[in-house]
Scaffold this active site. Sequence first.
Site, PDB file in Angstrom:
ATOM      1  N   LYS A   1       0.837  -1.210   0.000  1.00 31.60           N
ATOM      2  CA  LYS A   1       0.000   0.000   0.000  1.00 31.60           C
ATOM      3  C   LYS A   1       0.872   1.261   0.000  1.00 31.60           C
ATOM      4  O   LYS A   1       0.573   2.238  -0.670  1.00 31.60           O
ATOM      5  CB  LYS A   1      -0.917   0.020   1.228  1.00 31.60           C
ATOM      6  CG  LYS A   1      -1.978  -1.083   1.200  1.00 31.60           C
ATOM      7  CD  LYS A   1      -3.387  -0.523   1.194  1.00 31.60           C
ATOM      8  CE  LYS A   1      -4.423  -1.572   0.824  1.00 31.60           C
ATOM      9  NZ  LYS A   1      -5.153  -2.109   1.958  1.00 31.60           N
TER      10      LYS A   1
ATOM     11  N   LYS B   1      -3.826  -9.004  -8.335  1.00 35.75           N
ATOM     12  CA  LYS B   1      -5.180  -9.446  -7.995  1.00 35.75           C
ATOM     13  C   LYS B   1      -6.172  -8.334  -8.324  1.00 35.75           C
ATOM     14  O   LYS B   1      -5.817  -7.149  -8.278  1.00 35.75           O
ATOM     15  CB  LYS B   1      -5.265  -9.854  -6.520  1.00 35.75           C
ATOM     16  CG  LYS B   1      -5.075  -8.680  -5.575  1.00 35.75           C
ATOM     17  CD  LYS B   1      -5.484  -9.006  -4.147  1.00 35.75           C
ATOM     18  CE  LYS B   1      -5.377  -7.747  -3.304  1.00 35.75           C
ATOM     19  NZ  LYS B   1      -5.818  -7.811  -1.952  1.00 35.75           N
TER      20      LYS B   1
ATOM     21  N   LYS C   1     -10.113  -3.178  -5.431  1.00 29.98           N
ATOM     22  CA  LYS C   1     -10.990  -2.021  -5.445  1.00 29.98           C
ATOM     23  C   LYS C   1     -10.206  -0.732  -5.608  1.00 29.98           C
ATOM     24  O   LYS C   1     -10.742   0.276  -6.023  1.00 29.98           O
ATOM     25  CB  LYS C   1     -11.805  -1.965  -4.134  1.00 29.98           C
ATOM     26  CG  LYS C   1     -13.051  -2.827  -4.171  1.00 29.98           C
ATOM     27  CD  LYS C   1     -13.785  -2.815  -2.838  1.00 29.98           C
ATOM     28  CE  LYS C   1     -13.109  -3.723  -1.840  1.00 29.98           C
ATOM     29  NZ  LYS C   1     -13.926  -4.023  -0.651  1.00 29.98           N
TER      30      LYS C   1
END
Length: 352
Positions: free
Chosen positions: A114, A207, A210
């Site tokens: 992240k 993957k 969102k």
Amino acid sequence: PRVVFSGIQPTGVPHLGNYFGALSQWVEMQNSPEPQTLLYSVVGLHALTMPQDAKKLREDRLNTLASILAVGVDPKKAVLFFQEDVPHHAELAWLLNCMVNIGRLKRMTTWKSKLQIQQNLDVDTEVDESGLNLGLFTYPVLQAADVLLYRTTHVPVGEDQRQHLELARELAQKVNRVMKTDFFPLPMAVTNPAKRILALRGSPPKKMSKSAPDERSRIMITDSSEYIQHKIKTAVTDSVDPEAIADESVPNLADLSPGVANLYTIMSCCTGEDTSDIIPRYYRQRYGRLKADVAEAINAKIAPIRAEFERLKRPENAGYLTQVAAEGRERASEIAEKNLSQIKALLGIQRI
Ligand code: TYM
């Protein structure tokens, strides 16, 4: 009796990865004949580990709740609630924070990836840790608290959550050992490895997520039939000309390029058919027909979900959503209160 807990972040409408990796299992587990308590949570506190717009977050939370209902979670069978409505999660997270060391959390990969995205870095570049948000760093501890708070035995999640579950197990063991108790069962991840859904774009494909900036990389469970067709049509495959392949044998899923294999996986998830039965029907043909059929399979699968979502979002049903959340909050709080006061007693901080 088993206790099932799982959570989803309210960072947008769920996509096919969320659905096939987790939500579909949430629904399936409702039909188990075993005596069980099911708890499904929209985890707003986790969402706050990344920058959020308050107005959008509120909307996303409602959309996530409506999505969970739309896929078939029955609030009569499962306790469906917002994590942030039950303050015990944050309190237990604090207690667990006091039992975990930085070295252990540094080995988790979530915060690193992240932070790499936030700092616009490549996968192999060292991130600047001084910019690391403390909440993001301790995210897995909050997740362990979610699970342990209900003395959970089973956690239906996608493959990517395994490392988080491992920490929850370690913490359960640690508390049991230090406090000389068997209060916490070791929570078990329930995953379906065949159901890791990749993004439709990007190389190498990550993957489906969102948070990826390109919306065409994911299919939301509320997407229109036209939008699904468009996204699948523009999905990355490869430059192999299937018609020119000399080898007559039918390949396995693992032999195919990731983008193509992903389309087969999605098709298999939608129809319930094995990929080994699907591949022979499309192998050695251009990808156009495969793509058209994948888009159709997705649409057939999610059309009823989309319709139900739209029904739930009508203004006259706003009261129903609030009612579901209120009932869920009450039932979750009751269990959480009982368990947390026992945990506090184990630690010596019970009410005197
Ligand atoms: P989240 O919100 O990222 O995703 C929700 C669920 O969807 C699964 N998933 C996928 N499965 C297959 N393929 C994909 N491409 C894919 N993308 C997402 C995730 O594995 C997850 O099961 N940290 C969690 C939320 C959480 C939680 C918990 C889960 C908080 N507390 C306690 C279980 C137990 C998360 O961010 O999920």
